[in-house]
Structure formats: C-alpha cells, structure tokens
Design a protein around this motif. Structure first.
Motif, PDB file in Angstrom:
ATOM      1  N   ALA A 174       0.910  -1.362  -0.109  1.00 34.44           N
ATOM      2  CA  ALA A 174       0.080   0.056  -0.064  1.00 34.44           C
ATOM      3  C   ALA A 174       0.958   1.305   0.038  1.00 34.44           C
ATOM      4  CB  ALA A 174      -0.926  -0.035   1.163  1.00 34.44           C
ATOM      5  N   TYR A 175       2.053   1.018   0.653  1.00 35.07           N
ATOM      6  CA  TYR A 175       2.796   2.330   0.666  1.00 35.07           C
ATOM      7  C   TYR A 175       3.742   2.348  -0.576  1.00 35.07           C
ATOM      8  CZ  TYR A 175       1.392   2.378   5.681  1.00 35.07           C
ATOM      9  OH  TYR A 175       0.755   2.175   6.772  1.00 35.07           O
ATOM     10  N   GLY A 176       3.938   1.173  -1.084  1.00 36.46           N
ATOM     11  CA  GLY A 176       4.933   1.136  -2.278  1.00 36.46           C
ATOM     12  C   GLY A 176       6.325   1.112  -1.609  1.00 36.46           C
ATOM     13  N   LEU A 177       6.518   0.659  -0.350  1.00 43.01           N
ATOM     14  CA  LEU A 177       8.064   1.040   0.242  1.00 43.01           C
ATOM     15  C   LEU A 177       8.496  -0.401   0.699  1.00 43.01           C
ATOM     16  CD1 LEU A 177       7.290   4.025   2.685  1.00 43.01           C
ATOM     17  CD2 LEU A 177       8.336   4.010   0.252  1.00 43.01           C
ATOM     18  N   LEU A 178       9.914  -0.393   0.687  1.00 44.97           N
ATOM     19  CA  LEU A 178      10.679  -1.630   1.298  1.00 44.97           C
ATOM     20  C   LEU A 178      11.683  -1.020   2.115  1.00 44.97           C
ATOM     21  CD1 LEU A 178      11.628  -4.627   0.560  1.00 44.97           C
ATOM     22  CD2 LEU A 178      12.841  -3.723  -1.179  1.00 44.97           C
ATOM     23  N   ALA A 179      11.825  -1.833   3.428  1.00 42.22           N
ATOM     24  CA  ALA A 179      12.727  -1.441   4.157  1.00 42.22           C
ATOM     25  C   ALA A 179      13.659  -2.672   4.540  1.00 42.22           C
ATOM     26  CB  ALA A 179      12.129  -1.187   5.740  1.00 42.22           C
ATOM     27  N   LEU A 180      14.849  -2.337   4.735  1.00 39.84           N
ATOM     28  CA  LEU A 180      15.900  -3.450   5.097  1.00 39.84           C
ATOM     29  C   LEU A 180      16.737  -2.890   6.063  1.00 39.84           C
ATOM     30  CD1 LEU A 180      18.732  -2.987   3.281  1.00 39.84           C
ATOM     31  CD2 LEU A 180      17.002  -3.095   1.464  1.00 39.84           C
ATOM     32  N   GLY A 181      17.309  -3.798   7.013  1.00 40.96           N
ATOM     33  CA  GLY A 181      18.363  -3.382   7.873  1.00 40.96           C
ATOM     34  C   GLY A 181      19.349  -4.550   8.196  1.00 40.96           C
ATOM     35  N   ASN A 182      20.564  -3.844   8.650  1.00 45.87           N
ATOM     36  CA  ASN A 182      21.641  -4.861   9.060  1.00 45.87           C
ATOM     37  C   ASN A 182      22.267  -4.382  10.284  1.00 45.87           C
ATOM     38  OD1 ASN A 182      23.096  -2.993   7.938  1.00 45.87           O
ATOM     39  ND2 ASN A 182      24.441  -4.058   6.533  1.00 45.87           N
ATOM     40  N   CYS A 183      23.603  -4.768  10.654  1.00 42.87           N
ATOM     41  CA  CYS A 183      24.123  -4.574  11.810  1.00 42.87           C
ATOM     42  C   CYS A 183      24.529  -3.044  11.897  1.00 42.87           C
ATOM     43  CB  CYS A 183      25.133  -5.435  12.000  1.00 42.87           C
ATOM     44  SG  CYS A 183      26.464  -5.253  10.858  1.00 42.87           S
ATOM     45  N   ASN A 184      24.832  -2.614  10.572  1.00 39.85           N
ATOM     46  CA  ASN A 184      25.083  -1.163  10.200  1.00 39.85           C
ATOM     47  C   ASN A 184      24.003   0.036  10.399  1.00 39.85           C
ATOM     48  OD1 ASN A 184      27.731  -1.883  10.247  1.00 39.85           O
ATOM     49  ND2 ASN A 184      27.691  -1.988   8.005  1.00 39.85           N
ATOM     50  N   GLY A 185      22.758  -0.238  10.206  1.00 38.07           N
ATOM     51  CA  GLY A 185      21.547   0.611  10.001  1.00 38.07           C
ATOM     52  C   GLY A 185      20.433   0.095   9.390  1.00 38.07           C
ATOM     53  N   LEU A 186      19.949   1.231   8.782  1.00 36.19           N
ATOM     54  CA  LEU A 186      18.420   0.882   7.694  1.00 36.19           C
ATOM     55  C   LEU A 186      18.549   1.741   6.618  1.00 36.19           C
ATOM     56  CD1 LEU A 186      15.508   0.303   8.070  1.00 36.19           C
ATOM     57  CD2 LEU A 186      15.263   2.383   9.536  1.00 36.19           C
ATOM     58  N   ALA A 187      17.930   1.106   5.728  1.00 39.27           N
ATOM     59  CA  ALA A 187      17.477   1.823   4.486  1.00 39.27           C
ATOM     60  C   ALA A 187      15.994   1.506   4.131  1.00 39.27           C
ATOM     61  CB  ALA A 187      18.634   1.033   3.531  1.00 39.27           C
ATOM     62  N   VAL A 188      15.438   2.517   3.760  1.00 42.13           N
ATOM     63  CA  VAL A 188      14.015   2.450   3.195  1.00 42.13           C
ATOM     64  C   VAL A 188      14.054   2.758   1.718  1.00 42.13           C
ATOM     65  CG1 VAL A 188      11.758   3.213   3.421  1.00 42.13           C
ATOM     66  CG2 VAL A 188      13.200   3.120   5.481  1.00 42.13           C
ATOM     67  N   VAL A 189      13.477   2.013   0.819  1.00 43.10           N
ATOM     68  CA  VAL A 189      13.416   2.244  -0.723  1.00 43.10           C
ATOM     69  C   VAL A 189      12.009   2.212  -1.250  1.00 43.10           C
ATOM     70  CG1 VAL A 189      14.061   0.779  -2.607  1.00 43.10           C
ATOM     71  CG2 VAL A 189      15.475   0.650  -0.783  1.00 43.10           C
ATOM     72  N   ASP A 190      11.649   3.421  -2.133  1.00 40.55           N
ATOM     73  CA  ASP A 190      10.576   3.494  -2.798  1.00 40.55           C
ATOM     74  C   ASP A 190      10.646   2.521  -3.891  1.00 40.55           C
ATOM     75  OD1 ASP A 190       8.478   4.265  -3.909  1.00 40.55           O
ATOM     76  OD2 ASP A 190       8.309   6.400  -3.552  1.00 40.55           O
ATOM     77  N   TYR A 191       9.880   1.642  -3.920  1.00 46.43           N
ATOM     78  CA  TYR A 191      10.169   0.926  -5.079  1.00 46.43           C
ATOM     79  C   TYR A 191       9.055   1.029  -6.379  1.00 46.43           C
ATOM     80  CZ  TYR A 191       6.044  -1.783  -3.592  1.00 46.43           C
ATOM     81  OH  TYR A 191       4.710  -2.271  -3.214  1.00 46.43           O
ATOM     82  N   LEU A 192       8.326   2.164  -5.918  1.00 42.61           N
ATOM     83  CA  LEU A 192       7.294   2.710  -7.133  1.00 42.61           C
ATOM     84  C   LEU A 192       8.166   3.775  -7.855  1.00 42.61           C
ATOM     85  CD1 LEU A 192       4.145   3.064  -5.379  1.00 42.61           C
ATOM     86  CD2 LEU A 192       4.836   1.323  -6.869  1.00 42.61           C
ATOM     87  N   GLN A 193       9.167   4.698  -7.245  1.00 48.19           N
ATOM     88  CA  GLN A 193       9.759   5.507  -7.973  1.00 48.19           C
ATOM     89  C   GLN A 193      11.297   5.112  -7.976  1.00 48.19           C
ATOM     90  OE1 GLN A 193       9.525   9.525  -6.063  1.00 48.19           O
ATOM     91  NE2 GLN A 193       7.233   9.382  -5.645  1.00 48.19           N
ATOM     92  N   LYS A 194      11.718   3.933  -7.675  1.00 45.00           N
ATOM     93  CA  LYS A 194      12.972   3.398  -7.732  1.00 45.00           C
ATOM     94  C   LYS A 194      13.901   4.110  -7.044  1.00 45.00           C
ATOM     95  CE  LYS A 194      11.202   0.088 -10.233  1.00 45.00           C
ATOM     96  NZ  LYS A 194      10.011   0.527 -10.427  1.00 45.00           N
TER      97      LYS A 194
END
Length: 1181
Positions: free
Chosen positions: A641-661
């Motif tokens: 619904a948001y068109g978002l993808l979030a991923l994290g590891n031991c270093n931090g966090l990244a949020v990706v908008d896969y609709l706008q790439k």
C-alpha cells in the motif's frame, strides 16, 4: 546483591512514565503495571489453556538417511526405514504416515504381514517390533529384544505367522508373530554346515523358503556357504561352498533353481538337481581382458529374479556390479531381460530396491510391473512394462532438498485464487517423459477434511531458487519454482573481485522471504547482501531490471556504559551525550575503495524477456566498506500500500521506494535516535592491527548436513562452526552480525554502526561518502550484549555432525565490564498505521524498527495519497527519536485495536501491470487499509502495540506509549521465533525458545496459555526454519530433506484422525492359481506344511529366556487406550475379541467350503475314471 536489585526493581516499578515515553515496567509476568493508562480497556479474552495442545501432524519429503524398504503387494502400501529409527508409510496421495522408534536405533529391515495390516521392523539395537497399521496412528504391539545375538536378516513367508531371524553368529531363530515369543526350534550354524568345516560361515545374509516346498529353507552365509535346510527332518539337504561372498539370492518361481549375487560383481545360477557347481556364472558388466580374465567389478549388492507370462525370458534386476576402472560413474540399476541389458543411472547411491509383482505367491509366475528404487536422497519407481523403462511421476514431494533448504515461510488462510494461479503458471514448466500408467503405490484411503483452507509453504534454497508449495489439507504439492539467479550475470572465470571469491560458494543462497499474498509482491533477501523485488504477472514481458546500490558505513565504535539494558530498563536522559557525525572525507582511489564500488553480484543491465509468473523489477544491493564485504541483511519488511521496502543490517537502516525506484533513507542505527539515545556511547581508540577479512566474504548456505566440501557458511556460523584458534573463532563470529534472521536476534553483533550512508542509483548523482574509518581500525571486534551469546561447547570434540546439531549457548551475567561494546543491529521492521507522538490524534504511516539492544524506534512517513502524486512526489521519512525498550533483541511487532482484534498491514490489491490495456477498466491502484481508527467506533481512538523480544513481551498503548502489560518469557533461555497469530477467532503470541519450549500467551494480557517442552534436543536447522502461522499451525525442517508440520491447536489435534489417511483397507487376499488335481496330488504341495506342528511349544519346546526378552507394546486396536479402564474397557475388549473370533470363524468356514469343493472335484474325477475303466480288461491298460 540480588536482594538489592529486587528492591531497585520494586522502586522502578512504581515510578511514573519516563520522559522518553516508556514506563519502567516491573517483571511481574502477565500483570498490569502501575503505569497510568489513558483509560480502562475492557477486552474480553476468549482463549484458554484448554484450546492449546502440541501435536505433530504430517511430515513431508524423502526420509533422511534411509536404510530399508518394504512393500505390501495386496494393500499397495510402501514402508521406508531410516537411520534415525523412523518409519515412513506411503500410499495413495494423502496417505502419508511417519512413525518413530523411541530408541532411535536404525531400521535394518522391514517385513509386511501381507494384507494383515501389520509391519515387522528389525532395528540396529537387535530388537524386533510389530506395528499395528489398522489405525491411523500406527503403534507398536510387541517388541522382542535379543540379548546375546545380533540380528542380520529376517524373512516372513506369505500367510505365515512364523518369522525367520538370522543372526551375526550364523544361527537362525524362529519367532511367533502372534505372541512375539521365540520358538524352541533353532538352526545352529554348526549343524547347518559340515562337521569337517574348520571355519565359521559368517553372518546369515539371506533366508527364503523354497517356492516348491515350504518345508525347505535356503540359508545364505556371508562367506559364500549356501545351505538348504529341511525343517521337518532337521538336517541339511545340500550344502554349497562358493569362493565369493554372497550378498543376496532370489528364487525362480518353480523352485528348481535360484540366483546369487556376489562380491566380485558376478551372478551365479544354481540348479537343485546338481549343486556341485553353478550351471551359469555371468559378469554382466565385466569385460574379458586380453589375457582371458574378467576385469574386476564392484559387488552386486542385491539381485531379483522374476518371471513373466508374456515372455519366456525372465527379468533379472540388480544394483552395482560396475567395473572398477570406470571411475566417476553414477550408481546404476541394471535390468536384464533376455539378451537386452539396460543400465539406469541414478543421481544418488542406491540403498535398496524392490521389484513389484502382480501376485504375492512365490510359486506363481511373478509378472513384474515396476521397480521401486530407494536412493540416499530420492525415491523413484521405474515402469517395467515399457521397453524404455520410464519412471513414474512421483506424487509425493520428494524433491524438497533438490537444493539445500535455507529458509522457510508458512502462510495459512491465503486468498483462494492464489493457488490455482500459481499452479497454472508452474504447470507449464513441468518435466515430461513420465510413464502414462497410474502410480503403483495406491494403497489406503484419504478424503479431504471439512475444515480446510488454502495454505502455502515457501522454501528458499542454497542455489537461489524459491519453491511455492500447496500445503492445503496436510498434503504438499509443488506449485511454482522461481530462480533468483537469473537476475544476475553469470560470474566469469577470469573476473577479478567479489565474483572470484564466490566462484565455489553459493552467492545466490536465500536468507529471508517476504511475501504479500494479496498484492502478490514478493521479496527475496540473498546471502550476498541483496534484495530482489518481484511482481506477479500472467503475461510475459520484456523489461529492464532496476538496480540500486546502498552503502552503510561507520566511523565511531559505540560502547555502552555500565548502565546495562538487562538490569536497568530505564532510559538515560534524552539530553545526554550523543555523538555527532564527522565531516565527510573525500573518496580515495585505493584498492579498497575500488572494491567497495563493486557489488558482490552483477545485475543484468539489458532487456530481459520474463515468462509469466514472478518477474523481477528491482534489485537493491549493499556495498562493502573499506574493502570489507557488506554485512548481511538481518531484517526486511514490505508494504504494497505504501510502495515501500525497508531493510536493515548491523550497520543501519535503508528505506526504498520501489514505485519511484529511489532510496528514501540510509542511516546508521545510532543516527536514528537523535537526542533520544538511551545509552551513553563513548568513542574507543582503535586497535593497531587490522585483520584481513577477505576470507569472510559472503559465505554460502550450501549444506545443512555433513559435507566436507561445502560447509555451513551462513550468518549462523558463529553457532555451528568452531575453530581451535580463538582468534579465528572471533572472526568467524563477526562475519555476519545480527546473525540469525530466523531467530531475530543478534548472535554476534560486531560490526560498526554507521554514521552515514550513500545511495547509488544507476544514472543518478552519487552522494558524498562520509566518515571513513581510520587505517588502523580493525574491521571486526568481539562483542557481547543482551542479544549476544557465546558458544559453550568443547571445540576439540566437535565433529561436523555435532556442530550441526549443537545449539548450546550461555549468556554472561556480568554487567560491569567495560568491554560490553556492541553493534546495534536492526532485527525487526514493521510498516503500520500508527501514532508517533503522544499528542497525535490520527494514525499515520509509520515504520517500527526493532534493534538487537531491545529498543524500538518509530519512524513516521509522509506518503502522497493521490496515485499520480505518489508516482511523482517524494515520500518523506523523518526519524523522531521515539523509543520503547525491552530486554533482549526485538523479534516481533504486532498491532491490535482496542477490542483485541489483530490489525493487518494495509495492502494494494493485485493488478497485472503487463495485461493488455482495457479502456473501459483503467488500471488504478486499489488500496485496502486497516487503520486502527476505522475499526473502532465504539472503543475510541488508539491501538495496542505488541512487542516481543528474546527475553520478554510488552503491550503498549498508543499514542500514550504507556506499557500496559509485561511478561518475562524466559530467564534461562531465549526466544528464537515469535509471531502474533490468529487462532480460534482470536489472537495470541506464539513463541519458540532455544531450549525447545513452545509457548503461547494471550493478548493483550500476556497470560501464559501453553508451555510445552516440545523438542528436548534442538539444533540449528530447527532454529533457522521454525515458523508459526495462523490457525494454530507451525513447521520446521526436521532433517535436511524433511519438513515437519505441527499444530498447537486442541481442535486440530482432535480432528487429526479425520484428516489423516487410512493405511489399511479390507481387501480380499487373491486366490492362488489352480495347480490342477494331479499336479497338486503328486507334486508335493507346499501348503500341506504345518509350521505350527513343527515350531510350536508342544513340539519344539521353549526358547531360553536369556536369549531374547519380550516387551509388550503400548499400542493396540484403535480406541483401546482410551477405553482401557472400567466397564467401557471391558466391553471394548470383549467386542474386539468377538470380532476376532467371528473373523476366525469366517476364515474356517471359507476353508471348509474350499475343502468340500476339492472333495467333490476329486469324487467327480474318480467316478469318471471308474466309468472309463469299468469295461476294460487288464491287458487293455
């Protein structure tokens, strides 16, 4: 000291809510804390302890390490024994049952009581067991433990109640199947051989009765001695002394000759008229050399000799026998039919095989129609009725382990249309060339139960493949297979860089799976720190895959001050010390920086034609930092619904908008706190020596079993692979911080939290790189935190097997050490409609972030609502510093409304982007939102947040962030997996702990409902793959080749009998062929042999009590256990006795009728002969 801490805990329990928004909750399990609540919550909890019970349901996959095979030709049921003591019973699809010997001893041999609904198993602990198959859950009726001799071979003649048992000493004992007691009749080895023989003949390797005369028993000894023993006369008819060792023997149906297989790769044929020497010796795969001798061949381990009516030539089927000079050839099964020799190569070594025949009688023409071949990791059936010998299409899921399983996901109550769609796409890629005949193992009955709903199991594999399985109604059928490796270019041999290091590993191995069944969007996390996003389409498409590159790096090594998270759950002052990012430093062209700009895998950058099904749209890859490989991804969440993808590891966090790439957020965990950091973090001077990490680039997940070439090189390596060198051990632990994505905790969080990130979009500007680490800074550092454990196993005694099955950890209780430095990993991510600040009145899109230190951050997002604006305007993400706190690493976050109903994440309804345009029905995004405010009209605003860590669970009220309930789940162990699941139209928190306990807690009060020690000895495989789902079900990988499904619902346990298949169905035993009057009268009819008269106690006496011990079993007729006591039990036993008596009377009546018919036939023939000879003189005969 402990008392003082308890006093402090009591003081903090009564303290008000602290400024950071979370109360200092006490440790009272399942009781409301004294923190002020915004209002009284009246939630009627319906779940009780009576609703839960642990029970195994069904097991899928080929049995691990199989050892034995048996088939009932009348019931059409197949049995497979394994080295771990398991027995798998298979029939028609749906008839699949797993039994387990409590001793765990390997199954050596299986013998069906043909058409009797019983099975005899001989185990490596020299025990015989009789299983009752006339109930859906087979149970042991009797056991017989041999004390002085070891069992080597068993034989049970058709329609006989006397079992022949050969031993290692060369003796043959006889067991009564009905009473499971040894007969006094024993064939001693020294009586079987000649007195002049000076050597022991060896163990008994073969036993079979002659098809011509059941009173003759053929005994084969390992040394090559063959004895035909006359059971009536108690002496040997003949003895054969052959030079080569014997592995097996098989009779011709007429009983005049038999065939033996030998250790030199030869087959010998023997005729009973002349046993001085074999009348034929052949080397099927041995060629004659120039000097006239046969080349040496491998042993023929088993041979079967079967005849057919339609052909004068017999079928000879055997395994092995290949010549030694053909190295590298795969295991073979050879089928000889006349002069034609067909060699079938198998993928795995052959364990056993059986030739399936039309008749169960050994003295009739056999009519073979199929060969069942049991391999080490597979199970195939060959069609003998066709000259090309095709195999049957296996209806059972025996290829789960085609590539080693690395992760699993379980989805119950899926949308009803998803299974047919996946099946229709997957059916187009099915293999062809199978036999057109029906599957020959067709015994038992099974019907789909009334309480069924769509269920899907997804497995990720070491080669990067994904398999979707239809798991509806305790069955398992593959729907669709997806290969993630097709997204990347194949690494070339001459490539320099990451590809060269990964050439012999599994760079595509799947670590995590995220799937939205409603929107059909699918995300895969790979071992090479990459995420692939797929969309589903029924049409093929020519598209280009977008690739995004993300760099997370850090400079400051954060050290937690002695205020420990476990003993001081209060926050530090928000205005305390918070390190600031260092100014950016320019990039240098060092070799490390050049390596950093190259991802581990290269995404295909050209136009790709994608077939219908899941089509790759976006790939996100993490880049290395300062020459070190990128740290593996530890958490992932997707919201359609948001068109978002979030991923994290031991270093931090990244949020990706896969609709706008585009990349919306790329920050270190430390930066997410801002001024609300609850810890006092100090910089630490760097160490002098920097240790190389080139050996620790992306390790594969190639094998969950012992394999010297491909070891387990995953993020769980710190728990499974140890080294004698402590330094290397530390480095191994540090290879993948937050190492257990299944467990959701940080096993060895040792990499550095990053202060800045860099996103790289193809064709876009490259962001500045911030804060490079100093040249003397070590890439890894040993650390320990609330979520970090050390392996407490003796390194020197660990083998590959023990490493695999070890799951022993210990925690350090010291809280005063200055070395408690940690890498705070992102362990859990959850998109939701929630409240960020206490003053919020309406929920907004948020991202909940859980870390390995037990902290939860809430990040708000501003997402355009209009569809066109959503594709053009940017989405803003701004961390606010809102922090909640628990003990241990965060595992799961869920949400309930104020009525106690589970709030699902909003999603987008699936639409096919590659479907032809329809002007009447334009394709627009259709969103389904489960906002808390929309589901609560009577209850008011707000919702509940359920947060579970590896130590405790808390329920917070939002937006006030007040902690309503807290429960300490475990103190001595830690939680591996936790899920908020729906069961009985309610919701609960299900947990699986490292000590093997399965627990369920009510929501929101966190009242314990179930706590069962399910797995007494856990191993890493179970820890990686255990997952809960709705409806009270769960699964885990119980072996490298098998999936075990269980239920924790009492209702499903009660209905399990109806769901399982029936193994035994009443079938009339086929009649024997009419042998004719004269042939039966003069030809030594074998059926006249009375074993009872010979082996019974009256004739043979009793066997020595010290030889074997009878052990009564626990399982009887179905329902006997429930009715064991009182009048009901007596009535049940009387009824069963009457049924058995009636059955025996019926059999007696049938035998009497057969005797009367035979007598009438004899009288008729005698009368005709008398009339024919009445008027003849004596000289006319």
């Amino acid at each position: 000291m402990k008392k003082f801490r308890k006093v402090l805990d009591g003081l903090t329990t009564s303290s008000p809510v602290n400024p950071s928004g979370s109360p200092a909750c006490g440790s009272a399990a399942g009781t409301p804390s004294t923190a002020p609540t915004p209002r009284e919550l009246e939630i009627q909890e319906t779940l009780m302890s009576e609703h839960f019970q642990i029970c195994k349901t069904v097991r899928h996959g080929v049995p691990y390490q199989p050892t034995a095979l048996a088939f009932d030709p009348v019931q059409k049921i197949l049995a497979i024994g394994s080295r771990s003591g398991g027995v798998r019973l298979l029939g028609r699809p749906g008839v699949d049952c797993h039994c387990q010997h409590e001793s765990g001893a390997a199954v050596l041999q299986l013998q069906f009581l043909i058409n009797e609904g019983a099975l005899v198993t001989a185990c490596a602990d020299d025990t015989l067991h009789l299983w009752n198959l006339r109930q859906r859950r087979p149970a042991i009726l009797h056991s017989l433990k041999f004390n002085r001799e070891r069992i080597t071979f068993c034989h049970l003649p058709f329609q006989s109640k006397w079992l022949y048992v050969g031993t290692e000493r060369g003796n043959t004992h006889i067991v009564n199947i009905e009473s499971f007691i040894l007969s006094g009749y024993v064939i001693m080895w020294n009586k079987a051989i000649e007195l002049s023989t000076k050597t022991h003949p060896g163990p008994v390797v073969h036993l079979s009765d002659s098809p011509k005369d059941e009173g003759k028993l053929l005994i084969g000894f390992e040394s090559g001695t063959i004895v035909m023993w006359d059971l009536r006369a108690k002496r040997a008819d003949f003895r054969i002394y052959y030079d080569e060792a014997i592995h097996s023997a098989s009779w011709h149906h007429e009983g005049r000759q038999f065939m033996c297989s030998h250790s030199d790769g030869s087959l010998s044929m023997w005729n009973l008229r002349n046993t001085a020497k074999p009348f034929q010796v052949t080397f099927p795969h041995g060629k004659t050399q120039r000097d006239g001798r046969k080349e040496s061949c491998k042993p023929i381990l088993k041979v079967e000799y079967k005849t057919s009516r339609n052909s004068s030539e017999a079928f000879v089927v055997f395994s092995g026998g290949l010549s030694y000079d053909k190295a590298g050839r795969r295991p073979t099964l050879t089928i000889m039919h006349g002069k034609a020799i067909t060699v079938l190569e198998m993928d795995y070594p052959i364990v056993d095989f059986l030739v399936l025949c039309e008749t169960p009688y050994l003295n009739e023409v056999q009519e073979p129609y199929a060969v069942v071949v049991l391999l080490e990791k597979d199970f195939v059936v060959v069609d003998l009725t066709q000259s090309s010998f095709p195999i049957f299409e296996n209806p059972y899921p025996m290829d789960i382990h085609e590539s080693p399983v690395t992760c699993t996901a379980y989805f119950a109550d899926c949308p009803p249309d998803i299974i047919p769609v996946l099946y229709s796409i997957g059916a187009k890629h099915k293999k062809t060339g199978y036999s057109l005949k029906e599957w020959p193992v067709s015994g038992g009955t099974w019907t789909v139960g009334s309480q069924t709903y769509p269920e899907i199991i997804i497995t990720g594999h070491a080669d990067g493949s994904i398999k979707f399985w239809d798991a509806t109604a305790i069955t398992l059928q593959m729907l669709y297979k997806l290969k993630t490796s097709k997204v990347f270019e194949k690494p070339k041999g001459g490539d320099v860089g990451r590809n060269a290091e990964l050439a012999e590993e599994d760079p595509y191995a799947v670590q995590m799976i995220s799937w939205c069944p409603q929107s059909r969007i699918f995300c895969v996390v790979g071992i090479s720190a990459h995420v692939i996003l797929y969309r589903f389409s029924k049409h093929d498409a020519n598209t280009t895959i977008t690739s995004l590159e993300v760099r997370l790096q850090c400079e400051i090594e954060d050290v937690i001050s002695p205020s420990d998270t476990e003993n001081t759950p209060c926050f530090s002052d928000p205005s305390g010390h918070s390190p600031q990012p260092q100014p950016p430093s320019p990039r240098s062209n060092t070799p490390d920086s050049m390596r950093d700009s190259i991802p581990c895998l290269k995404v295909k950058d050209h136009m790709i034609r994608m077939p219908p099904g899941y089509q790759a749209e976006l790939v996100v890859q993490l880049l290395g930092v300062d020459g070190d490989p990128p740290q593996q991804i530890t958490s992932l969440d997707l919201n359609s619904a948001y068109g978002l993808l979030a991923l994290g590891n031991c270093n931090g966090l990244a949020v990706v908008d896969y609709l706008q790439k585009t990349i919306l957020l790329c920050m270190s965990t430390l930066e997410l706190y801002g001024s609300a950091d609850p810890f006092q973090r100090l910089t630490r001077s760097p160490r002098k020596n920097r240790q190389s990490t080139s050996d620790f680039c992306m390790r594969g997940l190639s094998n969950f079993h012992s394999d010297s070439k491909k070891r387990i090189r995953t993020s769980y390596q710190s728990l499974t692979e140890l080294s004698d060198n402590q330094v290397s051990l530390d480095l191994e632990r540090s290879k993948s911080p937050t190492s257990d994505h299944v467990n959701g905790h940080c096993t060895s969080p040792t990499s550095h939290p990053c202060l800045a990130g860099r996103a790289k979009v193809p064709g876009g500007p490259e962001g500045p790189r911030l804060a490079r680490r100093g040249p003397g800074r070590p890439p890894f550092r040993k650390a320990q935190s609330a979520a970090c454990m050390e392996v407490s196993l003796p390194v020197s005694s660990l083998t590959e097997e023990s490493r695999e099955n070890s799951f022993s950890r210990s925690r350090s209780s010291s809280v005063s050490s200055i070395d408690r430095e940690t890498k705070e990993a992102v362990t859990t991510l959850q998109f939701a409609e929630s409240y960020v600040r206490k003053s919020d009145t309406l929920p907004t899109p948020c991202l909940w972030v859980g870390t390995s230190l037990g902290l939860v951050l809430i990040i708000p997002m501003s997402i355009p609502t209009d569809e066109q604006e959503r594709l053009e305007d940017p989405v803003t993400v701004a961390p606010t510093g809102t922090v909640l706190m628990l003990k241990g690493s965060i595992l799961q976050i869920g949400f309930l409304d104020c009525g106690g109903v589970l709030i699902n994440s909003p999603y987008e309804v699936w639409r096919d982007q590659h479907a032809p345009d329809d002007p009447d029905r334009p394709r627009k995004r259709k969103l389904v939102n489960f906002s808390p405010s929309s589901s609560q009209e009577a209850s008011g605003d707000g919702h509940l947040a359920v947060v579970c860590s590896e130590r405790q669970a808390k329920v917070f009220f939002m937006p006030s962030q007040a902690c309503l309930y807290v429960h300490n789940i475990t103190e001595s162990s830690f939680v591996l997996r936790a899920d908020v699941v729906s069961v009985y139209n309610s919701v609960c928190l299900a947990c699986f702990c490292a000590n093997g306990h399965i627990m369920t807690l009510s929501l929101p009060s966190l009242r314990p409902l179930l706590d069962v020690s399910y797995l007494p000895l856990t191993d890493m495989r179970i820890a990686r793959t255990f997952c809960f789902t709705n409806g009270g079900q769960a699964l885990y990988l119980c072996s490298p080749t098998e999936i075990q499904r269980i239920t924790y619902s009492q209702e499903m346990c009660d209905n399990l009998q109806e769901m399982l298949g029936e193994l035994f169905t009443p079938i009339e035993t086929p009649e024997a062929q009419n042998r004719g009057f004269l042939k039966g009268f003069f030809g030594g009819n074998a059926q006249t042999f009375d074993r009872e008269e010979l082996f019974g106690e009256a004739a043979a006496g009793k066997a020595s009590r010290s030889l074997a011990q009878h052990i009564p079993g626990q399982g009887g007729m179905e329902g006997m256990k429930a009715a064991a006591g009182g009048v009901v039990g007596e009535l049940a036993r009387a009824r069963i006795a009457l049924d058995e008596r009636g059955q025996r009377l019926g059999e007696l009546e049938e035998r009497t009728a057969l005797m009367m018919t035979s007598a009438e036939t004899f009288s008729k023939h005698a009368h005709e002969l008398m009339l024919k000879c009445k008027d003849k003189k004596w000289y006319q005969f």
